[in-house]
Design a protein around this motif. Structure first.
Motif, PDB file in Angstrom:
ATOM      1  N   THR A 198       0.886  -1.062   0.003  1.00 58.67           N
ATOM      2  CA  THR A 198       0.045   0.005  -0.025  1.00 58.67           C
ATOM      3  C   THR A 198       0.835   1.357   0.023  1.00 58.67           C
ATOM      4  O   THR A 198       1.593   1.510   0.827  1.00 58.67           O
ATOM      5  CB  THR A 198      -0.909  -0.135   1.241  1.00 58.67           C
ATOM      6  OG1 THR A 198      -1.757  -1.147   1.105  1.00 58.67           O
ATOM      7  CG2 THR A 198      -1.806   1.319   1.388  1.00 58.67           C
ATOM      8  N   CYS A 199       0.589   2.416  -1.058  1.00 54.92           N
ATOM      9  CA  CYS A 199       1.581   3.272  -1.187  1.00 54.92           C
ATOM     10  C   CYS A 199       0.580   4.786  -1.198  1.00 54.92           C
ATOM     11  O   CYS A 199      -0.506   4.451  -1.486  1.00 54.92           O
ATOM     12  CB  CYS A 199       2.277   3.204  -2.281  1.00 54.92           C
ATOM     13  SG  CYS A 199       3.186   1.940  -2.783  1.00 54.92           S
ATOM     14  N   SER A 221      -0.890  -2.880  -4.613  1.00 52.96           N
ATOM     15  CA  SER A 221      -2.143  -3.109  -4.437  1.00 52.96           C
ATOM     16  C   SER A 221      -3.177  -1.967  -4.379  1.00 52.96           C
ATOM     17  O   SER A 221      -4.187  -1.723  -4.875  1.00 52.96           O
ATOM     18  CB  SER A 221      -2.639  -4.319  -3.589  1.00 52.96           C
ATOM     19  OG  SER A 221      -2.279  -3.853  -2.224  1.00 52.96           O
ATOM     20  N   ARG A 222      -2.603  -0.871  -3.378  1.00 53.87           N
ATOM     21  CA  ARG A 222      -3.514   0.314  -3.311  1.00 53.87           C
ATOM     22  C   ARG A 222      -2.515   1.458  -3.612  1.00 53.87           C
ATOM     23  O   ARG A 222      -1.439   1.532  -2.878  1.00 53.87           O
ATOM     24  CB  ARG A 222      -3.904   0.547  -1.810  1.00 53.87           C
ATOM     25  CG  ARG A 222      -5.000  -0.582  -1.346  1.00 53.87           C
ATOM     26  CD  ARG A 222      -5.417  -0.373  -0.240  1.00 53.87           C
ATOM     27  NE  ARG A 222      -6.373   0.678  -0.058  1.00 53.87           N
ATOM     28  CZ  ARG A 222      -7.031   1.207   1.014  1.00 53.87           C
ATOM     29  NH1 ARG A 222      -7.102   0.287   1.882  1.00 53.87           N
ATOM     30  NH2 ARG A 222      -7.882   2.292   1.088  1.00 53.87           N
ATOM     31  N   ILE A 223      -3.039   2.454  -4.249  1.00 55.80           N
ATOM     32  CA  ILE A 223      -1.970   3.546  -4.573  1.00 55.80           C
ATOM     33  C   ILE A 223      -2.742   4.703  -4.313  1.00 55.80           C
ATOM     34  O   ILE A 223      -3.867   5.135  -4.997  1.00 55.80           O
ATOM     35  CB  ILE A 223      -1.496   3.494  -6.186  1.00 55.80           C
ATOM     36  CG1 ILE A 223      -0.649   2.157  -6.390  1.00 55.80           C
ATOM     37  CG2 ILE A 223      -0.784   4.814  -6.374  1.00 55.80           C
ATOM     38  CD1 ILE A 223      -0.191   2.219  -7.909  1.00 55.80           C
ATOM     39  N   ASP A 267       2.759   1.048   3.605  1.00 58.61           N
ATOM     40  CA  ASP A 267       3.936   0.498   3.278  1.00 58.61           C
ATOM     41  C   ASP A 267       4.848   1.277   2.912  1.00 58.61           C
ATOM     42  O   ASP A 267       6.250   1.458   3.260  1.00 58.61           O
ATOM     43  CB  ASP A 267       3.752  -0.980   2.433  1.00 58.61           C
ATOM     44  CG  ASP A 267       2.929  -1.684   2.937  1.00 58.61           C
ATOM     45  OD1 ASP A 267       2.910  -2.071   4.040  1.00 58.61           O
ATOM     46  OD2 ASP A 267       1.909  -2.356   2.346  1.00 58.61           O
ATOM     47  N   TYR A 268       4.446   2.204   1.937  1.00 66.74           N
ATOM     48  CA  TYR A 268       5.664   3.258   1.375  1.00 66.74           C
ATOM     49  C   TYR A 268       5.007   4.605   1.312  1.00 66.74           C
ATOM     50  O   TYR A 268       3.674   4.629   0.754  1.00 66.74           O
ATOM     51  CB  TYR A 268       5.900   2.787  -0.193  1.00 66.74           C
ATOM     52  CG  TYR A 268       6.635   1.322   0.004  1.00 66.74           C
ATOM     53  CD1 TYR A 268       8.006   1.207   0.140  1.00 66.74           C
ATOM     54  CD2 TYR A 268       5.862   0.229  -0.274  1.00 66.74           C
ATOM     55  CE1 TYR A 268       8.531  -0.043   0.186  1.00 66.74           C
ATOM     56  CE2 TYR A 268       6.508  -0.973  -0.224  1.00 66.74           C
ATOM     57  CZ  TYR A 268       7.827  -0.989   0.051  1.00 66.74           C
ATOM     58  OH  TYR A 268       8.548  -2.275  -0.172  1.00 66.74           O
ATOM     59  N   THR A 269       5.552   5.664   1.682  1.00 64.47           N
ATOM     60  CA  THR A 269       4.978   7.014   1.147  1.00 64.47           C
ATOM     61  C   THR A 269       6.011   7.849   0.339  1.00 64.47           C
ATOM     62  O   THR A 269       7.230   7.619   0.617  1.00 64.47           O
ATOM     63  CB  THR A 269       4.781   7.697   2.687  1.00 64.47           C
ATOM     64  OG1 THR A 269       6.165   7.694   3.434  1.00 64.47           O
ATOM     65  CG2 THR A 269       3.790   6.807   3.423  1.00 64.47           C
ATOM     66  N   PHE A 270       5.483   8.899  -0.414  1.00 71.07           N
ATOM     67  CA  PHE A 270       6.402   9.333  -1.039  1.00 71.07           C
ATOM     68  C   PHE A 270       5.955  10.905  -1.067  1.00 71.07           C
ATOM     69  O   PHE A 270       4.577  11.197  -1.387  1.00 71.07           O
ATOM     70  CB  PHE A 270       6.418   8.915  -2.760  1.00 71.07           C
ATOM     71  CG  PHE A 270       6.785   7.658  -2.785  1.00 71.07           C
ATOM     72  CD1 PHE A 270       8.037   7.267  -3.260  1.00 71.07           C
ATOM     73  CD2 PHE A 270       5.844   6.590  -2.695  1.00 71.07           C
ATOM     74  CE1 PHE A 270       8.268   6.100  -3.401  1.00 71.07           C
ATOM     75  CE2 PHE A 270       6.230   5.308  -2.800  1.00 71.07           C
ATOM     76  CZ  PHE A 270       7.556   4.800  -3.217  1.00 71.07           C
TER      77      PHE A 270
END
Length: 300
Positions: A198-199, A221-223, A267-270
């Protein structure tokens, strides 16, 4: 057009004479390429926020006067001696962070630390030999990151161009020189997003959209796209975004909204804006996710 090989070319360029003042369209003279250099006819260029930051004086790189621009695409007009991989007529994208493929850093895979580029004249506004190829009204004009794509013609080191297929649309691939590569590479090469993850992406400009593409390519799976301009959500979904969040639509702090949406965190952030407040929210969101993992670990 008459044969211009080995001859100076006069053309138009947007010159930054002084930080804090508007660019000035001037007639500049572009010298022929020297050993290991190519001269390119620039057909399209993007405008990166870094260019604007130098123009307004908030970013101190290079020397004035200077020709800015580093997201460019064009056609090689002529080549200097010693050039082996390029020829007249090749379509190219300019590289503001090139690699020589010969130094220790390049051979180790850390091409972003190329010794020849970073250890030479990077940031000084000259070519690798310490001189410039631009003059205007008798004055030396400095280069920007060996690119200076705000000029109709430029001279760059051979390693500062990447050949592309002639069928590639130059008005689009020019963005590969910085914005697209930055976002796409952040997801795939730096974060190494995992399938099913998930991002969240703060800011849906060119870099944010490129991050979305990278996350989609990686199989996330999720953006989740985050922006205060909801008009960007439609375009974001075209690039692979699964859902959009406008912070203005919520009374709760954004990190709480995202934590609830994702059942515990991301899970990941930008962060693709350069806004410190957004960076803090990213950290809070990731911290809450870490707490979730710690609590789960205590259950065993």
């Amino acid at each position: 057009m008459a044969d211009t090989k080995s001859k100076p070319i006069q053309c138009k360029a947007a010159v930054c004479w002084e930080a804090g003042k508007p660019l000035s369209i001037e007639t500049v003279e572009v010298a022929p390429p020297k050993n290991g250099e190519v001269r390119v006819k620039v057909l399209y260029t993007g405008v990166c926020h870094s260019d604007l930051s130098i123009l307004n004086g908030s970013l101190k790189i290079g020397q004035m006067p200077i020709i800015l621009g580093h997201e460019g695409a064009g056609i090689i007009e002529s080549v200097g001696s010693g050039v082996t991989d390029c020829k007249k007529g090749d379509h190219v994208v300019m590289l503001w962070l090139p690699q020589c493929n010969q130094c220790k850093s390049c051979k180790s895979g850390k091409t972003n630390l190329c010794d020849e580029f970073l250890g030479g004249t990077h940031g000084l506004g000259t070519m690798l030999d310490g001189t410039t190829r631009f003059t205007c009204m008798g004055k030396q004009i400095h280069h920007f990151l060996d690119c200076s794509t705000f000029s109709q013609y430029i001279v760059v080191p051979e390693m500062s161009v990447c050949k592309i297929e002639t069928s590639a649309p130059l008005d689009k691939v020019c963005l590969l020189g910085c914005g697209i590569a930055t976002g796409y590479g952040s997801a795939l090469n730096t974060a190494k997003v995992k399938p099913g993850s998930t991002c969240a992406i703060w800011g849906l400009g060119a870099i944010g959209m490129a991050v979305i593409m990278g996350c989609r390519k990686a199989g996330a799976s999720r953006i989740i796209g985050i922006d205060i301009n909801p008009d960007k959500f439609k375009q974001g979904k075209a690039f692979g975004m699964t859902e959009g969040v406008n912070p203005k639509d919520h009374d709760k702090p954004l990190h709480e909204v995202l934590t609830e949406m994702t059942g515990g965190g991301l899970d990941y952030t930008f962060e693709c804006i350069g806004n410190v407040k957004c960076m803090i929210i990213r950290v809070k969101t990731m911290f809450l996710d870490l707490l979730k993992v710690i609590r789960m670990a205590k259950c065993y």
